[in-house]
Design a protein around this motif. Structure first.
Motif, short mmCIF file in Angstrom:
data_model
loop_
_atom_site.label_atom_id
_atom_site.label_comp_id
_atom_site.label_asym_id
_atom_site.label_seq_id
_atom_site.Cartn_x
_atom_site.Cartn_y
_atom_site.Cartn_z
N ARG A 26 -11.78 59.65 69.27
CA ARG A 26 -10.39 60.06 69.10
C ARG A 26 -9.48 58.85 69.32
O ARG A 26 -9.54 58.20 70.37
CB ARG A 26 -10.03 61.16 70.10
N TRP A 49 -0.59 59.26 66.01
CA TRP A 49 -1.68 60.18 65.73
C TRP A 49 -1.39 61.08 64.53
O TRP A 49 -2.22 61.26 63.65
CB TRP A 49 -1.98 61.03 66.95
N ASN A 70 -6.93 61.86 59.57
CA ASN A 70 -7.65 62.16 60.81
C ASN A 70 -8.92 62.96 60.56
O ASN A 70 -9.88 62.85 61.33
CB ASN A 70 -6.74 62.90 61.77
N LYS A 73 -11.20 60.43 59.82
CA LYS A 73 -11.14 59.37 60.85
C LYS A 73 -11.02 58.00 60.20
O LYS A 73 -11.75 57.05 60.54
CB LYS A 73 -12.38 59.44 61.74
#
Length: 122
Positions: A26, A49, A70, A73
């Motif tokens: 993360r 983010w 995300n 990733k």
């Protein structure tokens, strides 16, 4: 956290190139830096983010776009209107943990990719 940058290459001035950075783990804030021969590593762009906040170095603002996916990733850097001054090794980097603002110094980033070389010929 592991980061793997790719997408560099040799292009002519005025061309476009898209860099990618595949990551694991993360990663909150992510950024791109670059290092030209004989120079210090410098900030290029950063993104939070959610992708709702970005920051750019003055030298690339309006030409480069940072984005992220995300789910995959993956971090991206779309580079347009490249000039020979953009020639450098480009590094992706990640910050683990919340930051109230987007960091722009190398010391604020925890993890780094191996770099990908971008060469722009005139």
């Amino acid at each position: 956290v592991q980061l793997q940058a790719s997408g560099g290459g040799l292009v002519q001035a005025g061309a476009s190139l898209r860099l990618s950075c595949a990551g694991s783990g993360r990663m909150y804030v992510m950024g791109w830096f670059r290092q030209a021969p004989g120079k210090e590593r410098e900030f290029v762009a950063a993104i939070n983010w959610s992708g709702t906040s970005t920051d750019y170095a003055r030298s690339v603002k309006g030409r480069f776009t940072i984005s992220r996916d995300n789910a995959l990733k993956t971090l991206y850097l779309q580079m347009n209107s490249l000039t020979p001054e953009d020639t450098a090794v480009y590094y992706c980097a990640a910050v683990v943990g919340y930051r109230p603002r987007l960091p722009t110094s190398t010391s604020e980033y925890h993890y780094w990719g191996q770099g990908t070389l971008v060469t722009v010929s005139s």
